[in-house]
Design an enzyme around this catalytic site. Structure first.
Site, PDB file in Angstrom:
ATOM      1  N   LYS A  62       0.771  -1.223   0.000  1.00 17.81           N
ATOM      2  CA  LYS A  62       0.000   0.000   0.000  1.00 17.81           C
ATOM      3  C   LYS A  62       0.803   1.272   0.000  1.00 17.81           C
ATOM      4  CE  LYS A  62      -3.517  -2.150  -0.920  1.00 17.81           C
ATOM      5  NZ  LYS A  62      -3.651  -2.382  -2.359  1.00 17.81           N
ATOM      6  N   ASP A 192      -0.145  -8.134   4.107  1.00 19.89           N
ATOM      7  CA  ASP A 192      -1.381  -7.765   4.785  1.00 19.89           C
ATOM      8  C   ASP A 192      -1.879  -8.856   5.732  1.00 19.89           C
ATOM      9  OD1 ASP A 192      -4.102  -6.011   4.682  1.00 19.89           O
ATOM     10  OD2 ASP A 192      -4.598  -8.135   4.535  1.00 19.89           O
ATOM     11  N   THR A 220      -5.545  -3.928   6.321  1.00 19.29           N
ATOM     12  CA  THR A 220      -4.308  -3.488   6.975  1.00 19.29           C
ATOM     13  C   THR A 220      -3.427  -2.744   5.982  1.00 19.29           C
ATOM     14  OG1 THR A 220      -4.432  -5.400   8.461  1.00 19.29           O
ATOM     15  CG2 THR A 220      -2.332  -4.224   8.351  1.00 19.29           C
ATOM     16  N   ASP A 221      -3.300  -3.283   4.777  1.00 21.45           N
ATOM     17  CA  ASP A 221      -2.581  -2.593   3.705  1.00 21.45           C
ATOM     18  C   ASP A 221      -3.162  -1.205   3.463  1.00 21.45           C
ATOM     19  OD1 ASP A 221      -0.591  -4.309   2.970  1.00 21.45           O
ATOM     20  OD2 ASP A 221      -1.611  -5.138   1.236  1.00 21.45           O
ATOM     21  N   MET A 222      -4.469  -1.173   3.229  1.00 19.27           N
ATOM     22  CA  MET A 222      -5.118   0.089   2.889  1.00 19.27           C
ATOM     23  C   MET A 222      -4.953   1.130   3.996  1.00 19.27           C
ATOM     24  SD  MET A 222      -6.665  -0.043  -0.086  1.00 19.27           S
ATOM     25  CE  MET A 222      -7.393  -1.167  -1.285  1.00 19.27           C
TER      26      MET A 222
END
Length: 449
Positions: A62, A192, A220-222
């Site tokens: 991300k 993630d 979690t990435d976002m």
């Protein structure tokens, strides 16, 4: 299809952006004059998913999401990719997606397009000595550098923060990693789902008696990308005041720990171990998903007034005075009993019937929508959450993309272009920093770009 119907009705905005063939250094791009609150800011984007070696692979996704937000807000984002290979997500196609792209196209995927619009692509082999000089030349004219390398890798390549400061003293260097720049896990790879597992999200996600589950997208990435984009803006603001640049460092692990929120507070302060609740809430009842005659219906009652309203809508007024449900604490203790009653009641009618009954009630409620219903939703249309960009690599010649979720009254963000082809802007970017056409031909021949 729902999207095509919306296009015909004119509900989704068409971006009038025509891409021209490459024409050597005479080609110019209007990125510096893009609208938006970050117009005039230049970002060098070193983030991508690309395994360089087993020991030094990039670890998160991300960074590209973070830099796309900056690009949507008007920044000129120059995405650095490895020659011939590019970002790994160019290859991440779902089953059946091949039919979406032109025959022979190997650079495009919906996944890559999701997080790389509004950017320019420059290919650069960072293992070559000349590439370092080119990169530092870009940084000299930049405001922000974003990377997602394993901590310490850029220093090994002699393009770390100190090297950046030597050519641009007020540079903002923002890094995402799996676990952060320090600590015993700093060199460990992280994705993630790994961060979601190790930092507790999977422990609290899923049905009470079922196995742990990941969310349907990389939350979690976002969220790490969202945290970092805000931190970059804060660092730019600080630079406006002090004239000094700085490093900004975050990680998937730290993001996910912070997102534990009230669950973490219960553990930290009263030692209460968390558990999985499905769609229910650990401290509010009712606040759940209920099975209707044909689908599902989500509703919450966060106080006694709302619970009374809910009971009235369900023709269950007697429950309001029932000692088992007289306040939220009582309802939490008796959640299973109340849940069974509500399940039985909701199952008597279709979701559409319940939607009609709840309309205008002031209660928080809604159906669980499919993708088709999400993108035919009147609020999706009203808030301009679908756009179209010209994309010659798609068989249809266009690509539908998600809109920008934050609206500005004056300095409006924009979706100006589709995700770039690999190395599409190499000549233009190198020309901007002083390379001649002969220089560029030589660099390409030597495998630098």
């Amino acid at each position: 299809m729902a999207i095509e119907r919306l296009m015909r009705l004119g509900h989704a905005r068409t971006v009038a952006h025509q891409f021209r063939p490459r024409r050597h250094h005479q080609q110019h791009f209007a990125y510096s004059s893009a609208s938006g609150p970050l117009s005039g800011i230049r970002v060098v984007d070193l983030s991508r998913v690309l395994a360089m070696t087993a020991a030094t692979s990039d670890v998160v996704l991300k960074g590209p999401f973070c830099t796309q937000i900056l690009a949507d807000y008007g920044a000129d984002v120059i995405k650095i990719e490895q020659p011939l290979i590019g970002d790994d997500t160019r290859q991440w196609r779902t089953r059946g997606e091949d039919d979406m792209w032109q025959t022979g196209d190997a650079q495009s995927s919906a996944y890559f397009a999701t997080i790389n619009r509004n950017k320019r692509s420059l290919t650069l082999n960072l293992k070559r000595p000349e590439a370092r000089d080119i990169l530092l030349g870009l940084i000299r004219r930049a405001d922000v550098v974003v990377d997602n390398f394993v901590p310490g890798k850029l220093d090994q390549l002699r393009i770390g923060f100190e090297d950046m400061k030597s050519v641009k003293p007020d540079i903002i260097h923002a890094s995402i990693s799996g676990y952060g720049a320090t600590g015993p896990y700093s060199k460990r790879a992280g994705y993630d789902v790994i961060a979601a597992a190790e930092a507790g999200l999977l422990h609290i996600t899923g049905e009470p008696n079922g196995r742990p589950m990941k969310p349907g997208v990389g939350l979690t990435d976002m969220c790490t990308g969202l945290y970092l984009h805000g931190a970059i803006l804060a660092a730019l603001r600080a630079r406006d005041v002090t004239g000094q640049g700085q490093q900004v460092d975050t990680s998937l692990f730290e993001t996910q720990v912070s997102l534990l929120a009230n669950v973490a507070m219960s553990w930290l302060n009263v030692g209460q171990e968390a558990q999985r609740w499905g769609t229910a809430h650990p401290s509010i009842v009712p606040y759940d998903c209920f099975k209707t005659a044909d689908a599902y219906f989500v509703v919450g009652a966060v106080n006694d007034r709302q619970f009374a309203s809910l009971c009235r809508l369900l023709d269950l007024e007697d429950l309001v005075k029932d000692k088992r449900f007289v306040d939220n604490g009582s309802r939490v203790k008796n959640r299973q009993i109340l849940g069974d009653i509500l399940d039985a009641t909701f199952s008597e009618r279709n979701t559409a019937d319940w939607m009609a009954r709840f309309e205008g009630s002031g209660m928080p409620y809604g159906p669980i929508n499919t993708m088709e219903k999400v993108f035919s939703h009147p609020q999706t249309i009203a808030r301009d959450m679908v756009h179209t960009v010209v994309d010659e690599s798609a068989r249809s010649g266009k690509l539908h993309v998600l809109g920008i979720p934050v609206k500005f009254s004056k300095d409006k963000p924009s979706i100006r272009s589709r995700a770039p082809r690999l190395g599409e802007h190499t000549e233009a970017v190198l020309t901007e920093i002083g390379f001649t056409q002969d220089d560029i031909v030589r660099l390409a021949k030597d495998g630098v770009v």
